[in-house]
Design a protein around this motif. Structure first.
Motif, PDB file in Angstrom:
ATOM      1  N   SER A   1       0.842  -1.197   0.000  1.00 31.08           N
ATOM      2  CA  SER A   1       0.000   0.000   0.000  1.00 31.08           C
ATOM      3  C   SER A   1       0.878   1.248   0.000  1.00 31.08           C
ATOM      4  CB  SER A   1      -0.871  -0.015   1.258  1.00 31.08           C
ATOM      5  OG  SER A   1      -1.378   1.265   1.528  1.00 31.08           O
ATOM      6  N   PRO A   2       0.411   2.339  -0.602  1.00 35.27           N
ATOM      7  CA  PRO A   2       1.190   3.577  -0.562  1.00 35.27           C
ATOM      8  C   PRO A   2       1.341   4.135   0.856  1.00 35.27           C
ATOM      9  CG  PRO A   2      -0.920   3.958  -1.650  1.00 35.27           C
ATOM     10  CD  PRO A   2      -0.814   2.489  -1.390  1.00 35.27           C
ATOM     11  N   ASP A   3       0.446   3.747   1.759  1.00 33.39           N
ATOM     12  CA  ASP A   3       0.511   4.218   3.141  1.00 33.39           C
ATOM     13  C   ASP A   3       1.450   3.391   4.014  1.00 33.39           C
ATOM     14  OD1 ASP A   3      -1.425   6.154   2.517  1.00 33.39           O
ATOM     15  OD2 ASP A   3      -3.049   4.744   2.942  1.00 33.39           O
ATOM     16  N   ALA A   4       1.948   2.287   3.479  1.00 30.36           N
ATOM     17  CA  ALA A   4       2.817   1.411   4.273  1.00 30.36           C
ATOM     18  C   ALA A   4       4.139   2.115   4.589  1.00 30.36           C
ATOM     19  CB  ALA A   4       3.102   0.123   3.516  1.00 30.36           C
ATOM     20  N   PRO A   5       4.680   1.857   5.776  1.00 28.44           N
ATOM     21  CA  PRO A   5       5.994   2.429   6.099  1.00 28.44           C
ATOM     22  C   PRO A   5       7.052   1.903   5.131  1.00 28.44           C
ATOM     23  CG  PRO A   5       4.964   1.465   8.055  1.00 28.44           C
ATOM     24  CD  PRO A   5       4.121   1.077   6.874  1.00 28.44           C
ATOM     25  N   LEU A   6       7.986   2.738   4.794  1.00 30.83           N
ATOM     26  CA  LEU A   6       9.053   2.354   3.882  1.00 30.83           C
ATOM     27  C   LEU A   6       9.808   1.129   4.394  1.00 30.83           C
ATOM     28  CD1 LEU A   6      10.292   3.146   1.216  1.00 30.83           C
ATOM     29  CD2 LEU A   6      11.809   4.687   2.438  1.00 30.83           C
ATOM     30  N   THR A   7       9.938   1.007   5.704  1.00 31.32           N
ATOM     31  CA  THR A   7      10.634  -0.145   6.280  1.00 31.32           C
ATOM     32  C   THR A   7       9.931  -1.455   5.929  1.00 31.32           C
ATOM     33  OG1 THR A   7       9.450   0.240   8.348  1.00 31.32           O
ATOM     34  CG2 THR A   7      11.687   1.127   8.189  1.00 31.32           C
ATOM     35  N   ASP A   8       8.606  -1.432   5.773  1.00 29.14           N
ATOM     36  CA  ASP A   8       7.877  -2.642   5.363  1.00 29.14           C
ATOM     37  C   ASP A   8       8.268  -3.048   3.944  1.00 29.14           C
ATOM     38  OD1 ASP A   8       6.622  -2.444   7.805  1.00 29.14           O
ATOM     39  OD2 ASP A   8       4.600  -2.151   6.982  1.00 29.14           O
ATOM     40  N   ALA A   9       8.372  -2.072   3.046  1.00 27.12           N
ATOM     41  CA  ALA A   9       8.758  -2.361   1.662  1.00 27.12           C
ATOM     42  C   ALA A   9      10.177  -2.917   1.618  1.00 27.12           C
ATOM     43  CB  ALA A   9       8.652  -1.102   0.803  1.00 27.12           C
ATOM     44  N   ILE A  10      11.072  -2.314   2.382  1.00 27.88           N
ATOM     45  CA  ILE A  10      12.465  -2.778   2.420  1.00 27.88           C
ATOM     46  C   ILE A  10      12.512  -4.227   2.909  1.00 27.88           C
ATOM     47  CG2 ILE A  10      14.689  -2.460   3.580  1.00 27.88           C
ATOM     48  CD1 ILE A  10      13.997   0.611   3.555  1.00 27.88           C
ATOM     49  N   ALA A  11      11.756  -4.531   3.942  1.00 27.50           N
ATOM     50  CA  ALA A  11      11.736  -5.891   4.488  1.00 27.50           C
ATOM     51  C   ALA A  11      11.182  -6.880   3.463  1.00 27.50           C
ATOM     52  CB  ALA A  11      10.914  -5.933   5.773  1.00 27.50           C
ATOM     53  N   LEU A  12      10.091  -6.530   2.775  1.00 29.73           N
ATOM     54  CA  LEU A  12       9.513  -7.427   1.773  1.00 29.73           C
ATOM     55  C   LEU A  12      10.486  -7.690   0.623  1.00 29.73           C
ATOM     56  CD1 LEU A  12       5.784  -6.283   1.435  1.00 29.73           C
ATOM     57  CD2 LEU A  12       6.604  -8.567   2.013  1.00 29.73           C
ATOM     58  N   LEU A  13      11.156  -6.645   0.157  1.00 32.11           N
ATOM     59  CA  LEU A  13      12.115  -6.812  -0.932  1.00 32.11           C
ATOM     60  C   LEU A  13      13.260  -7.722  -0.506  1.00 32.11           C
ATOM     61  CD1 LEU A  13      12.312  -3.173  -2.360  1.00 32.11           C
ATOM     62  CD2 LEU A  13      11.083  -5.122  -3.331  1.00 32.11           C
ATOM     63  N   ALA A  14      13.787  -7.482   0.691  1.00 31.30           N
ATOM     64  CA  ALA A  14      14.920  -8.268   1.175  1.00 31.30           C
ATOM     65  C   ALA A  14      14.525  -9.715   1.447  1.00 31.30           C
ATOM     66  CB  ALA A  14      15.502  -7.622   2.428  1.00 31.30           C
TER      67      ALA A  14
ATOM     68  N   ASN B   1      12.112 -11.515   0.262  1.00 29.65           N
ATOM     69  CA  ASN B   1      11.682 -12.270  -0.917  1.00 29.65           C
ATOM     70  C   ASN B   1      12.677 -12.205  -2.068  1.00 29.65           C
ATOM     71  OD1 ASN B   1       8.817 -13.252  -0.254  1.00 29.65           O
ATOM     72  ND2 ASN B   1       8.867 -11.143   0.468  1.00 29.65           N
ATOM     73  N   ARG B   2      13.777 -11.488  -1.847  1.00 33.16           N
ATOM     74  CA  ARG B   2      14.837 -11.358  -2.864  1.00 33.16           C
ATOM     75  C   ARG B   2      14.268 -10.914  -4.212  1.00 33.16           C
ATOM     76  NH1 ARG B   2      19.773 -14.313  -1.214  1.00 33.16           N
ATOM     77  NH2 ARG B   2      19.315 -15.121   0.845  1.00 33.16           N
ATOM     78  N   ILE B   3      13.481  -9.829  -4.154  1.00 30.11           N
ATOM     79  CA  ILE B   3      12.902  -9.252  -5.364  1.00 30.11           C
ATOM     80  C   ILE B   3      13.331  -7.799  -5.471  1.00 30.11           C
ATOM     81  CG2 ILE B   3      10.951 -10.838  -5.557  1.00 30.11           C
ATOM     82  CD1 ILE B   3       9.202  -8.807  -4.097  1.00 30.11           C
ATOM     83  N   GLY B   4      13.215  -7.241  -6.654  1.00 30.44           N
ATOM     84  CA  GLY B   4      13.697  -5.893  -6.887  1.00 30.44           C
ATOM     85  C   GLY B   4      12.649  -4.812  -6.858  1.00 30.44           C
ATOM     86  N   GLY B   5      11.373  -5.191  -6.715  1.00 29.91           N
ATOM     87  CA  GLY B   5      10.341  -4.167  -6.701  1.00 29.91           C
ATOM     88  C   GLY B   5       8.986  -4.743  -6.340  1.00 29.91           C
ATOM     89  N   LEU B   6       8.088  -3.832  -6.010  1.00 26.18           N
ATOM     90  CA  LEU B   6       6.726  -4.209  -5.610  1.00 26.18           C
ATOM     91  C   LEU B   6       5.705  -3.284  -6.264  1.00 26.18           C
ATOM     92  CD1 LEU B   6       7.266  -4.451  -1.748  1.00 26.18           C
ATOM     93  CD2 LEU B   6       6.602  -6.367  -3.222  1.00 26.18           C
ATOM     94  N   PRO B   7       4.613  -3.849  -6.789  1.00 28.74           N
ATOM     95  CA  PRO B   7       3.522  -2.999  -7.246  1.00 28.74           C
ATOM     96  C   PRO B   7       2.869  -2.336  -6.025  1.00 28.74           C
ATOM     97  CG  PRO B   7       3.271  -5.257  -8.049  1.00 28.74           C
ATOM     98  CD  PRO B   7       4.368  -5.264  -7.032  1.00 28.74           C
ATOM     99  N   VAL B   8       2.437  -1.111  -6.206  1.00 32.20           N
ATOM    100  CA  VAL B   8       1.773  -0.370  -5.131  1.00 32.20           C
ATOM    101  C   VAL B   8       0.298  -0.252  -5.498  1.00 32.20           C
ATOM    102  CG1 VAL B   8       1.730   1.768  -3.797  1.00 32.20           C
ATOM    103  CG2 VAL B   8       3.913   0.909  -4.693  1.00 32.20           C
ATOM    104  N   MET B   9      -0.557  -0.785  -4.596  1.00 27.85           N
ATOM    105  CA  MET B   9      -1.989  -0.815  -4.849  1.00 27.85           C
ATOM    106  C   MET B   9      -2.711   0.035  -3.809  1.00 27.85           C
ATOM    107  SD  MET B   9      -2.235  -3.228  -7.292  1.00 27.85           S
ATOM    108  CE  MET B   9      -3.797  -4.018  -7.225  1.00 27.85           C
ATOM    109  N   ASP B  10      -3.680   0.819  -4.266  1.00 28.71           N
ATOM    110  CA  ASP B  10      -4.469   1.596  -3.300  1.00 28.71           C
ATOM    111  C   ASP B  10      -5.526   0.698  -2.665  1.00 28.71           C
ATOM    112  OD1 ASP B  10      -6.636   1.430  -5.076  1.00 28.71           O
ATOM    113  OD2 ASP B  10      -6.527   3.527  -5.675  1.00 28.71           O
ATOM    114  N   ASN B  11      -6.339   1.267  -1.769  1.00 35.00           N
ATOM    115  CA  ASN B  11      -7.308   0.451  -1.035  1.00 35.00           C
ATOM    116  C   ASN B  11      -8.466  -0.042  -1.897  1.00 35.00           C
ATOM    117  OD1 ASN B  11      -8.562   2.884  -1.282  1.00 35.00           O
ATOM    118  ND2 ASN B  11      -8.901   3.215   0.892  1.00 35.00           N
ATOM    119  N   THR B  12      -8.558   0.431  -3.150  1.00 32.90           N
ATOM    120  CA  THR B  12      -9.594  -0.064  -4.059  1.00 32.90           C
ATOM    121  C   THR B  12      -9.060  -1.167  -4.970  1.00 32.90           C
ATOM    122  OG1 THR B  12      -9.139   1.526  -5.832  1.00 32.90           O
ATOM    123  CG2 THR B  12     -10.670   2.230  -4.090  1.00 32.90           C
TER     124      THR B  12
END
Length: 157
Positions: free
Chosen positions: A17-30, A32-43
């Motif tokens: 989510s765009p509202d997620a803390p940046l630390t959550d994105a960093i943790a998910l990338l690390a 899952n060993r991936i280079g990026g994540l799609p960002v989805m709104d609440n809809t």
């Protein structure tokens, strides 16, 4: 028969989510060993993409735009709005603060891998969100996916 995007994409990708803390994105990338994540709104709408490149602004710092001073006037030698954008990314605390949210470059699942490769080269992107006919995110296609198909020699396209 030539392979399509649907044949080699990663289905049901992780999203954030765009509202997620940046630390959550960093943790998910690390994790899952991936280079990026799609960002989805609440809809459920795809609103951007956050990649390693977006996140490293946190560590790289920002260089102020070059300028000269003449008679107490400041004349910028480059566009200062670029600096403001970079500074916003460098100081960002949420996914929405640092994600890339320009025009989203996406692909349909029935496109050929050749079409996908051309699009990636043309737009200089490393991954493409795959959207179905109703614009729902159903997968991600990366350069690595295409390379793996090339390595096993099964793409007749």
């Amino acid at each position: 028969m030539a392979k399509t995007v649907a044949d080699v994409m990663t289905p049901n990708p992780l999203v954030i989510s765009p509202d997620a803390p940046l630390t959550d994105a960093i943790a998910l990338l690390a994790q899952n060993r991936i280079g990026g994540l799609p960002v989805m709104d609440n809809t459920g709408k795809l609103v951007g993409f956050i990649s390693e490149t977006d996140i490293i602004w946190q560590q790289s710092g920002v260089t102020p735009p070059a300028y000269i001073t003449i008679l107490d006037s400041v004349i910028y030698l480059e566009n200062p709005s670029r600096y403001e954008k970079e500074l916003h990314k460098a100081l960002g605390q949420t996914v929405g603060d640092v994600m890339s949210n320009g025009p989203m470059i996406t692909i349909k699942p029935d496109c050929s891998l050749s079409e996908a490769a051309r699009l990636m080269n043309q737009k200089q992107v490393h991954r493409l969100p795959v959207l179905d006919g109703s614009k729902k995110l159903i997968g991600i296609l990366t350069c690595g996916d295409i390379i793996r198909v090339m390595a096993i020699g099964t793409d007749d396209d």
